[in-house]
Design an enzyme around this catalytic site. Structure first.
Site, PDB file in Angstrom:
ATOM      1  N   LYS A   1       0.928  -1.368  -0.367  1.00  0.00           N
ATOM      2  CA  LYS A   1      -0.021  -0.088   0.150  1.00  0.00           C
ATOM      3  C   LYS A   1       0.686   1.906  -0.416  1.00  0.00           C
ATOM      4  O   LYS A   1       0.348   1.667  -0.477  1.00  0.00           O
ATOM      5  CB  LYS A   1      -0.473  -0.037   0.608  1.00  0.00           C
ATOM      6  CG  LYS A   1      -1.692  -0.864   1.035  1.00  0.00           C
ATOM      7  CD  LYS A   1      -2.919  -1.151   2.012  1.00  0.00           C
ATOM      8  CE  LYS A   1      -3.982  -2.351   2.416  1.00  0.00           C
ATOM      9  NZ  LYS A   1      -4.877  -2.228   1.131  1.00  0.00           N
TER      10      LYS A   1
ATOM     11  N   HIS B   1     -18.056   3.793  -2.986  1.00  0.00           N
ATOM     12  CA  HIS B   1     -16.197   2.479  -3.901  1.00  0.00           C
ATOM     13  C   HIS B   1     -17.122   2.917  -5.397  1.00  0.00           C
ATOM     14  O   HIS B   1     -17.387   2.244  -5.604  1.00  0.00           O
ATOM     15  CB  HIS B   1     -16.649   1.373  -3.105  1.00  0.00           C
ATOM     16  CG  HIS B   1     -15.564   0.415  -3.770  1.00  0.00           C
ATOM     17  ND1 HIS B   1     -14.604  -0.219  -2.945  1.00  0.00           N
ATOM     18  CD2 HIS B   1     -14.724   0.273  -4.985  1.00  0.00           C
ATOM     19  CE1 HIS B   1     -13.787  -0.867  -3.879  1.00  0.00           C
ATOM     20  NE2 HIS B   1     -13.924  -0.872  -5.218  1.00  0.00           N
TER      21      HIS B   1
ATOM     22  N   ARG C   1      -5.168  -7.861 -10.062  1.00  0.00           N
ATOM     23  CA  ARG C   1      -5.951  -9.302 -11.298  1.00  0.00           C
ATOM     24  C   ARG C   1      -7.080  -8.996 -11.528  1.00  0.00           C
ATOM     25  O   ARG C   1      -7.548  -8.028 -11.460  1.00  0.00           O
ATOM     26  CB  ARG C   1      -6.155 -10.398  -9.723  1.00  0.00           C
ATOM     27  CG  ARG C   1      -6.742 -10.033  -8.568  1.00  0.00           C
ATOM     28  CD  ARG C   1      -7.417 -10.993  -7.368  1.00  0.00           C
ATOM     29  NE  ARG C   1      -8.001  -9.875  -6.789  1.00  0.00           N
ATOM     30  CZ  ARG C   1      -8.729  -9.734  -6.117  1.00  0.00           C
ATOM     31  NH1 ARG C   1     -10.139  -9.090  -7.195  1.00  0.00           N
ATOM     32  NH2 ARG C   1      -9.389  -8.655  -5.136  1.00  0.00           N
TER      33      ARG C   1
HETATM   34  P1  ADP Z   1      -8.001  -4.084   2.338  1.00  0.00           P
HETATM   35  O1  ADP Z   1      -6.358  -4.475   1.130  1.00  0.00           O
HETATM   36  O2  ADP Z   1      -7.185  -5.164   3.863  1.00  0.00           O
HETATM   37  O3  ADP Z   1      -9.301  -4.863   1.506  1.00  0.00           O
HETATM   38  P2  ADP Z   1      -8.512  -1.603   1.214  1.00  0.00           P
HETATM   39  O4  ADP Z   1      -7.450  -0.071   2.118  1.00  0.00           O
HETATM   40  O5  ADP Z   1      -9.136  -2.059   0.485  1.00  0.00           O
HETATM   41  O6  ADP Z   1      -7.320  -2.790   2.725  1.00  0.00           O
HETATM   42  O7  ADP Z   1      -9.782  -0.663   3.132  1.00  0.00           O
HETATM   43  C1  ADP Z   1     -10.943  -2.510   2.793  1.00  0.00           C
HETATM   44  C2  ADP Z   1     -11.900  -1.422   2.975  1.00  0.00           C
HETATM   45  O8  ADP Z   1     -12.040  -0.447   4.245  1.00  0.00           O
HETATM   46  C3  ADP Z   1     -12.734  -0.381   2.551  1.00  0.00           C
HETATM   47  O9  ADP Z   1     -13.131  -0.733   1.500  1.00  0.00           O
HETATM   48  C4  ADP Z   1     -12.546   0.865   2.898  1.00  0.00           C
HETATM   49  O10 ADP Z   1     -14.657   0.335   3.075  1.00  0.00           O
HETATM   50  C5  ADP Z   1     -12.460   1.398   4.971  1.00  0.00           C
HETATM   51  N1  ADP Z   1     -11.417   1.799   4.520  1.00  0.00           N
HETATM   52  C6  ADP Z   1      -9.963   1.690   4.123  1.00  0.00           C
HETATM   53  N2  ADP Z   1      -9.222   2.980   3.975  1.00  0.00           N
HETATM   54  C7  ADP Z   1     -10.474   4.185   3.795  1.00  0.00           C
HETATM   55  C8  ADP Z   1     -10.524   5.109   4.532  1.00  0.00           C
HETATM   56  N3  ADP Z   1      -9.052   5.917   4.376  1.00  0.00           N
HETATM   57  N4  ADP Z   1     -11.647   5.671   4.797  1.00  0.00           N
HETATM   58  C9  ADP Z   1     -12.860   4.810   4.992  1.00  0.00           C
HETATM   59  N5  ADP Z   1     -12.590   3.967   5.333  1.00  0.00           N
HETATM   60  C10 ADP Z   1     -11.700   3.237   4.345  1.00  0.00           C
END
Ligand code: ADP
Length: 447
Positions: A116, A208, A292
């Protein structure tokens, strides 16, 4: 082009990949666990190889067994699908060492974008909008506190190597941030073998929105526009649609172009998705890059006419992307409903077992990607998704009407599925208006 491809996956995505291979006149070898031994989709493969018992770690996640199968079957390439080994850079690397083409990014590109913090660095350089927050990994607690004060609470601590929604902590004030950073670092180290964490702004209400991109080995990358996947439960997408309703096209176009530039800058080959959260003012903030093909790729195929799975195989074989960006035009509206073997009235309890009745809808604009049929026994070992209904129509309104019509035709029993929930959602006035946020479904289910 490849002559023989091994599919290191199961279920609907294994079938989807086999179909793409068949149209490219490639022979398919599908691996399976004993839990899947009687699954009808295996009949679509030219060859099938058992790689172990039901538990994923002994079969679909077992790299040594999959590589042995690939060597025995003498394939040129492996397609990982999604889930299982799809985002494992070590697997991509082992394939390369064994001189088997991994259909997806190189281990280097996957590591750059799968981490990330690294991904955020590449994103900033490509002018992809990211969340404000710490530039890199937190080294000094005071520095994190300073950044949080600047961007304002709430903030979220995330693990650089995190995935599947794990390793995240929301902090609403300085005291909470001060106590949670060390905890998050320890947790991340234990869970992912990498203790790097960072802080970014936490967005309370967001949609999203994600961008489909694809790159080749000749330095080309294009985007295939966006998808809105805000209808979620516990971070699992339930309904996806494309394009995203109500989003200003000029704005999304800029984000799409930056997303394509991002994967180009990482020398990325194959399909990827750049995920964003979008706030009420339609500002975009990158969440992560999925390296992917995704479950929801068919809605993008519907609105663009591009076969994403086929193209990902072609670029892996060294072909150039056969399109220019301007060739990719959005046509109509598409919606995907994920059909899970779950009882949504009982807190989404899994409902594995024998399918006795199976009657699929049809007609114009209907696509069903599934490995299920009458007589198929859904094993309890894996993800509960047994298929996807994808509808396409000229307008969003027509797509919703068509989806409801199809859901009403769809019969799967006696196991429980999410079909009735989808039928309910297609009649929900907030969904019909468009633009629900990512917590909408959980609020609705609570009432
Ligand atoms: P992972 O790789 O664990 O899936 P993500 O970065 O995609 O992690 O985040 C997973 C979920 O957490 C997102 O779909 C969102 O719902 C929530 N989330 C992550 N970062 C944020 C943020 N900065 N603000 C609000 N929600 C967040």
């Amino acid at each position: 082009m490849f002559q023989r491809v091994l599919i290191a996956n199961r279920g609907e995505i294994a079938l989807r990949i086999m179909r793409a291979c068949q149209e490219l006149e490639i022979e398919t070898v599908c691996v399976y666990s004993t839990a899947d031994k009687d699954a009808p989709y295996l009949k679509n493969a030219d060859e099938k190889i058992c790689i172990g018992p039901g538990p994923s770690k002994d079969s679909y996640l077992n790299i040594a067994r999959i590589i042995s199968a690939a060597e025995i079957a003498d394939v040129d390439a492996i397609h990982p699908g999604y889930g299982f080994l799809a985002e494992r850079a070590d697997f991509s690397e082992i394939c390369r060492e064994c001189k088997i083409e991994f259909i997806g990014p190189s281990p280097e590109a996957m590591s750059k974008l799968g981490d990330k913090i690294e991904a955020k660095r590449y994103a900033r350089a490509a002018k992809v909008p990211v969340f404000p927050g710490t530039e890199g990994e937190i080294e000094e607690l005071d520095e994190a506190v300073e950044v949080a004060a600047e961007i304002g609470y709430p903030v979220i601590i995330k693990a650089s190597a995190g995935g599947g929604g794990r390793g995240m902590r929301i902090c609403r004030n300085e005291a909470s941030l001060r106590t949670n950073v060390a905890k998050a670092q320890q947790e991340a180290l234990a869970a992912f073998g990498n203790g790097g964490v960072f802080v970014e702004k936490f967005l309370e209400h967001a949609r999203h929105v994600e961008i489909q991109v694809i790159g080749d080995k000749h330095g080309n990358a294009i985007h295939l526009w966006e998808r809105d996947c805000s209808m979620q439960r516990r971070h699992q997408k339930i309904i996806e649609e494309a394009p995203a309703p109500g989003v200003e096209r000029k704005k999304i176009e800029r984000v799409c172009e930056a997303a394509a530039k991002l994967i180009k800058s990482a020398d990325y080959c194959g399909a990827a998705t750049v995920e964003f959260l979008m706030d009420g003012q339609q500002n975009f903030y990158m969440l992560e890059v999925n390296t992917r093909v995704q479950v929801e790729h068919p809605i993008t195929e519907a609105i663009t006419g591009v076969d994403i799975v086929k193209m990902s195989i072609q670029v892996a074989a060294g072909e150039k992307i056969p399109y220019k960006q301007k060739d990719i035009q959005v046509k109509g509206h598409a919606i995907e409903c994920r059909i899970n073997a779950e009882d949504h009235t009982k807190d989404f309890r899994p409902s594995a077992g024998l399918i006795e009745t199976y009657r699929a809808p049809g007609g114009l604009g209907i696509r069903i990607d599934t490995h299920a049929s009458a007589g198929y026994r859904v094993p309890p070992n894996y993800d509960s998704m047994i298929g996807k209904l994808i509808v396409h129509a000229q307008t969003r309104e027509a797509a919703i009407t068509r989806a409801l019509r199809a859901l009403n035709e769809f019969e799967i029993g006696p196991i429980k599925t999410t079909i009735p929930l989808h039928a309910q959602l297609m009649q929900n006035s907030d969904f019909k208006k468009g633009g629900v946020d990512i917590h909408y479904l959980e609020r609705l289910l609570k009432d």
